[in-house]
Design an enzyme around this catalytic site. Sequence first.
Site, PDB file in Angstrom:
ATOM      1  N   PHE A   1      47.177  31.621  42.139  1.00 19.94           N
ATOM      2  CA  PHE A   1      46.333  31.090  41.069  1.00 19.94           C
ATOM      3  C   PHE A   1      45.788  29.733  41.491  1.00 19.94           C
ATOM      4  O   PHE A   1      46.533  28.842  41.869  1.00 19.94           O
ATOM      5  CB  PHE A   1      47.118  30.989  39.761  1.00 19.94           C
ATOM      6  CG  PHE A   1      46.213  30.807  38.581  1.00 19.94           C
ATOM      7  CD1 PHE A   1      45.557  31.896  38.027  1.00 19.94           C
ATOM      8  CD2 PHE A   1      45.991  29.544  38.052  1.00 19.94           C
ATOM      9  CE1 PHE A   1      44.690  31.731  36.948  1.00 19.94           C
ATOM     10  CE2 PHE A   1      45.126  29.376  36.972  1.00 19.94           C
ATOM     11  CZ  PHE A   1      44.474  30.466  36.419  1.00 19.94           C
TER      12      PHE A   1
ATOM     13  N   ASP B   1      38.922  38.296  41.360  1.00 17.53           N
ATOM     14  CA  ASP B   1      40.376  38.458  41.412  1.00 17.53           C
ATOM     15  C   ASP B   1      40.651  39.964  41.467  1.00 17.53           C
ATOM     16  O   ASP B   1      40.591  40.561  42.532  1.00 17.53           O
ATOM     17  CB  ASP B   1      40.971  37.761  40.191  1.00 17.53           C
ATOM     18  CG  ASP B   1      42.480  37.707  40.187  1.00 17.53           C
ATOM     19  OD1 ASP B   1      43.089  37.821  41.250  1.00 17.53           O
ATOM     20  OD2 ASP B   1      43.070  37.542  39.107  1.00 17.53           O
TER      21      ASP B   1
ATOM     22  N   GLU C   1      29.158  34.121  40.612  1.00 21.24           N
ATOM     23  CA  GLU C   1      30.536  34.123  40.103  1.00 21.24           C
ATOM     24  C   GLU C   1      31.401  33.082  40.809  1.00 21.24           C
ATOM     25  O   GLU C   1      31.145  32.735  41.960  1.00 21.24           O
ATOM     26  CB  GLU C   1      31.163  35.512  40.304  1.00 21.24           C
ATOM     27  CG  GLU C   1      31.184  36.366  39.055  1.00 21.24           C
ATOM     28  CD  GLU C   1      32.210  35.897  38.019  1.00 21.24           C
ATOM     29  OE1 GLU C   1      32.546  34.690  37.975  1.00 21.24           O
ATOM     30  OE2 GLU C   1      32.666  36.741  37.247  1.00 21.24           O
TER      31      GLU C   1
ATOM     32  N   ARG D   1      38.880  22.153  35.484  1.00 23.26           N
ATOM     33  CA  ARG D   1      37.577  22.665  35.927  1.00 23.26           C
ATOM     34  C   ARG D   1      36.764  21.624  36.690  1.00 23.26           C
ATOM     35  O   ARG D   1      35.953  21.955  37.536  1.00 23.26           O
ATOM     36  CB  ARG D   1      36.724  23.104  34.725  1.00 23.26           C
ATOM     37  CG  ARG D   1      37.177  24.356  34.030  1.00 23.26           C
ATOM     38  CD  ARG D   1      36.064  24.841  33.089  1.00 23.26           C
ATOM     39  NE  ARG D   1      36.549  25.752  32.067  1.00 23.26           N
ATOM     40  CZ  ARG D   1      36.712  27.071  32.232  1.00 23.26           C
ATOM     41  NH1 ARG D   1      36.439  27.614  33.385  1.00 23.26           N
ATOM     42  NH2 ARG D   1      37.153  27.822  31.243  1.00 23.26           N
TER      43      ARG D   1
HETATM   44  P1  IMP Z   1      39.025  39.637  37.479  1.00 19.28           P
HETATM   45  O1  IMP Z   1      38.417  40.517  36.419  1.00 19.28           O
HETATM   46  O2  IMP Z   1      40.498  39.913  37.635  1.00 19.28           O
HETATM   47  O3  IMP Z   1      38.304  39.722  38.808  1.00 19.28           O
HETATM   48  O4  IMP Z   1      39.002  38.144  36.934  1.00 19.28           O
HETATM   49  C1  IMP Z   1      37.843  37.435  36.911  1.00 19.28           C
HETATM   50  C2  IMP Z   1      37.958  36.128  36.181  1.00 19.28           C
HETATM   51  O5  IMP Z   1      39.305  35.688  35.966  1.00 19.28           O
HETATM   52  C3  IMP Z   1      37.324  35.048  37.023  1.00 19.28           C
HETATM   53  O6  IMP Z   1      35.917  35.017  36.847  1.00 19.28           O
HETATM   54  C4  IMP Z   1      38.026  33.807  36.545  1.00 19.28           C
HETATM   55  O7  IMP Z   1      37.368  33.285  35.420  1.00 19.28           O
HETATM   56  C5  IMP Z   1      39.409  34.288  36.201  1.00 19.28           C
HETATM   57  N1  IMP Z   1      40.338  34.033  37.332  1.00 19.28           N
HETATM   58  C6  IMP Z   1      40.772  34.931  38.236  1.00 19.28           C
HETATM   59  N2  IMP Z   1      41.595  34.359  39.147  1.00 19.28           N
HETATM   60  C7  IMP Z   1      41.652  33.045  38.815  1.00 19.28           C
HETATM   61  C8  IMP Z   1      42.340  31.914  39.395  1.00 19.28           C
HETATM   62  O8  IMP Z   1      43.054  31.968  40.406  1.00 19.28           O
HETATM   63  N3  IMP Z   1      42.164  30.727  38.742  1.00 19.28           N
HETATM   64  C9  IMP Z   1      41.384  30.587  37.633  1.00 19.28           C
HETATM   65  N4  IMP Z   1      40.725  31.612  37.078  1.00 19.28           N
HETATM   66  C10 IMP Z   1      40.861  32.842  37.649  1.00 19.28           C
HETATM   67 MG    MG Z   2      34.555  33.905  35.913  1.00 19.61          MG
END
Ligand code: IMP
Ligand code: MG
Length: 184
Positions: free
Chosen positions: A156, A107, A103, A169
């Site tokens: 972020f 977040d 991964e 990216r």
């Molecule tokens: P989660 O379910 O909140 O843990 O989010 C997971 C996904 O959200 C990650 O695999 C990323 O694709 C996206 N994401 C979370 N935080 C960020 C960030 O700071 N920048 C860009 N993408 C993020």
């Molecule tokens: Mg992801």
Amino acid sequence: MGSALPNDIDHVLLTEEQISSKLEEMAAQIDADYAGKDLLLVGVLKGAVMVMADLSRKLQHTTVAMDWMAVSSYGSGTKSSGVVRILKDLDADLEGRHVLIVEDIIDSGLTLSWLMSNLRSRGCASLEVAAMLRKPDAMKVELDVKYIGYDIPNEFVVGYGLDYAEKYRTLPYVGTLAPHVYEN
Ligand code: IMP
Ligand code: MG
């Protein structure tokens, strides 16, 4: 950093060198842990593409296979809801396999939590996670993540596979976005 930062990047959180040396450590640990076993790396599209490419090439381990999954988390804007839809499923059958999810970032942890129980139900011999980044202050669920690159503040970030509206990216480092990008 040789050249000037693009206007959209506020500051660099992790340099290309920091990312590379951390991946080196993670790869050594993974090599040791999976010695003598076949390993299946499961990359989560699209964010994990860079980590997958770089981490996998640092492994000395020779019996490594790769597969990919694309998921979409329902939610508004940049917030994850934990309700996940599979956009592209794995090609591989996981029965009896040693699976390592690769991964980009954890977040809230909600996407990964869902993914882990989904993959575990497919009969893997083992299931672990390698994540390049984690935001401890944003996590909403307890997750057992075996290999972690860096813990970062709850901001972020973009670059090294991570996007904002599908951009940034391809930056080789991880950086924070300048406020004017959000304000537009
Ligand atoms: P989660 O379910 O909140 O843990 O989010 C997971 C996904 O959200 C990650 O695999 C990323 O694709 C996206 N994401 C979370 N935080 C960020 C960030 O700071 N920048 C860009 N993408 C993020
Ligand atoms: Mg992801």
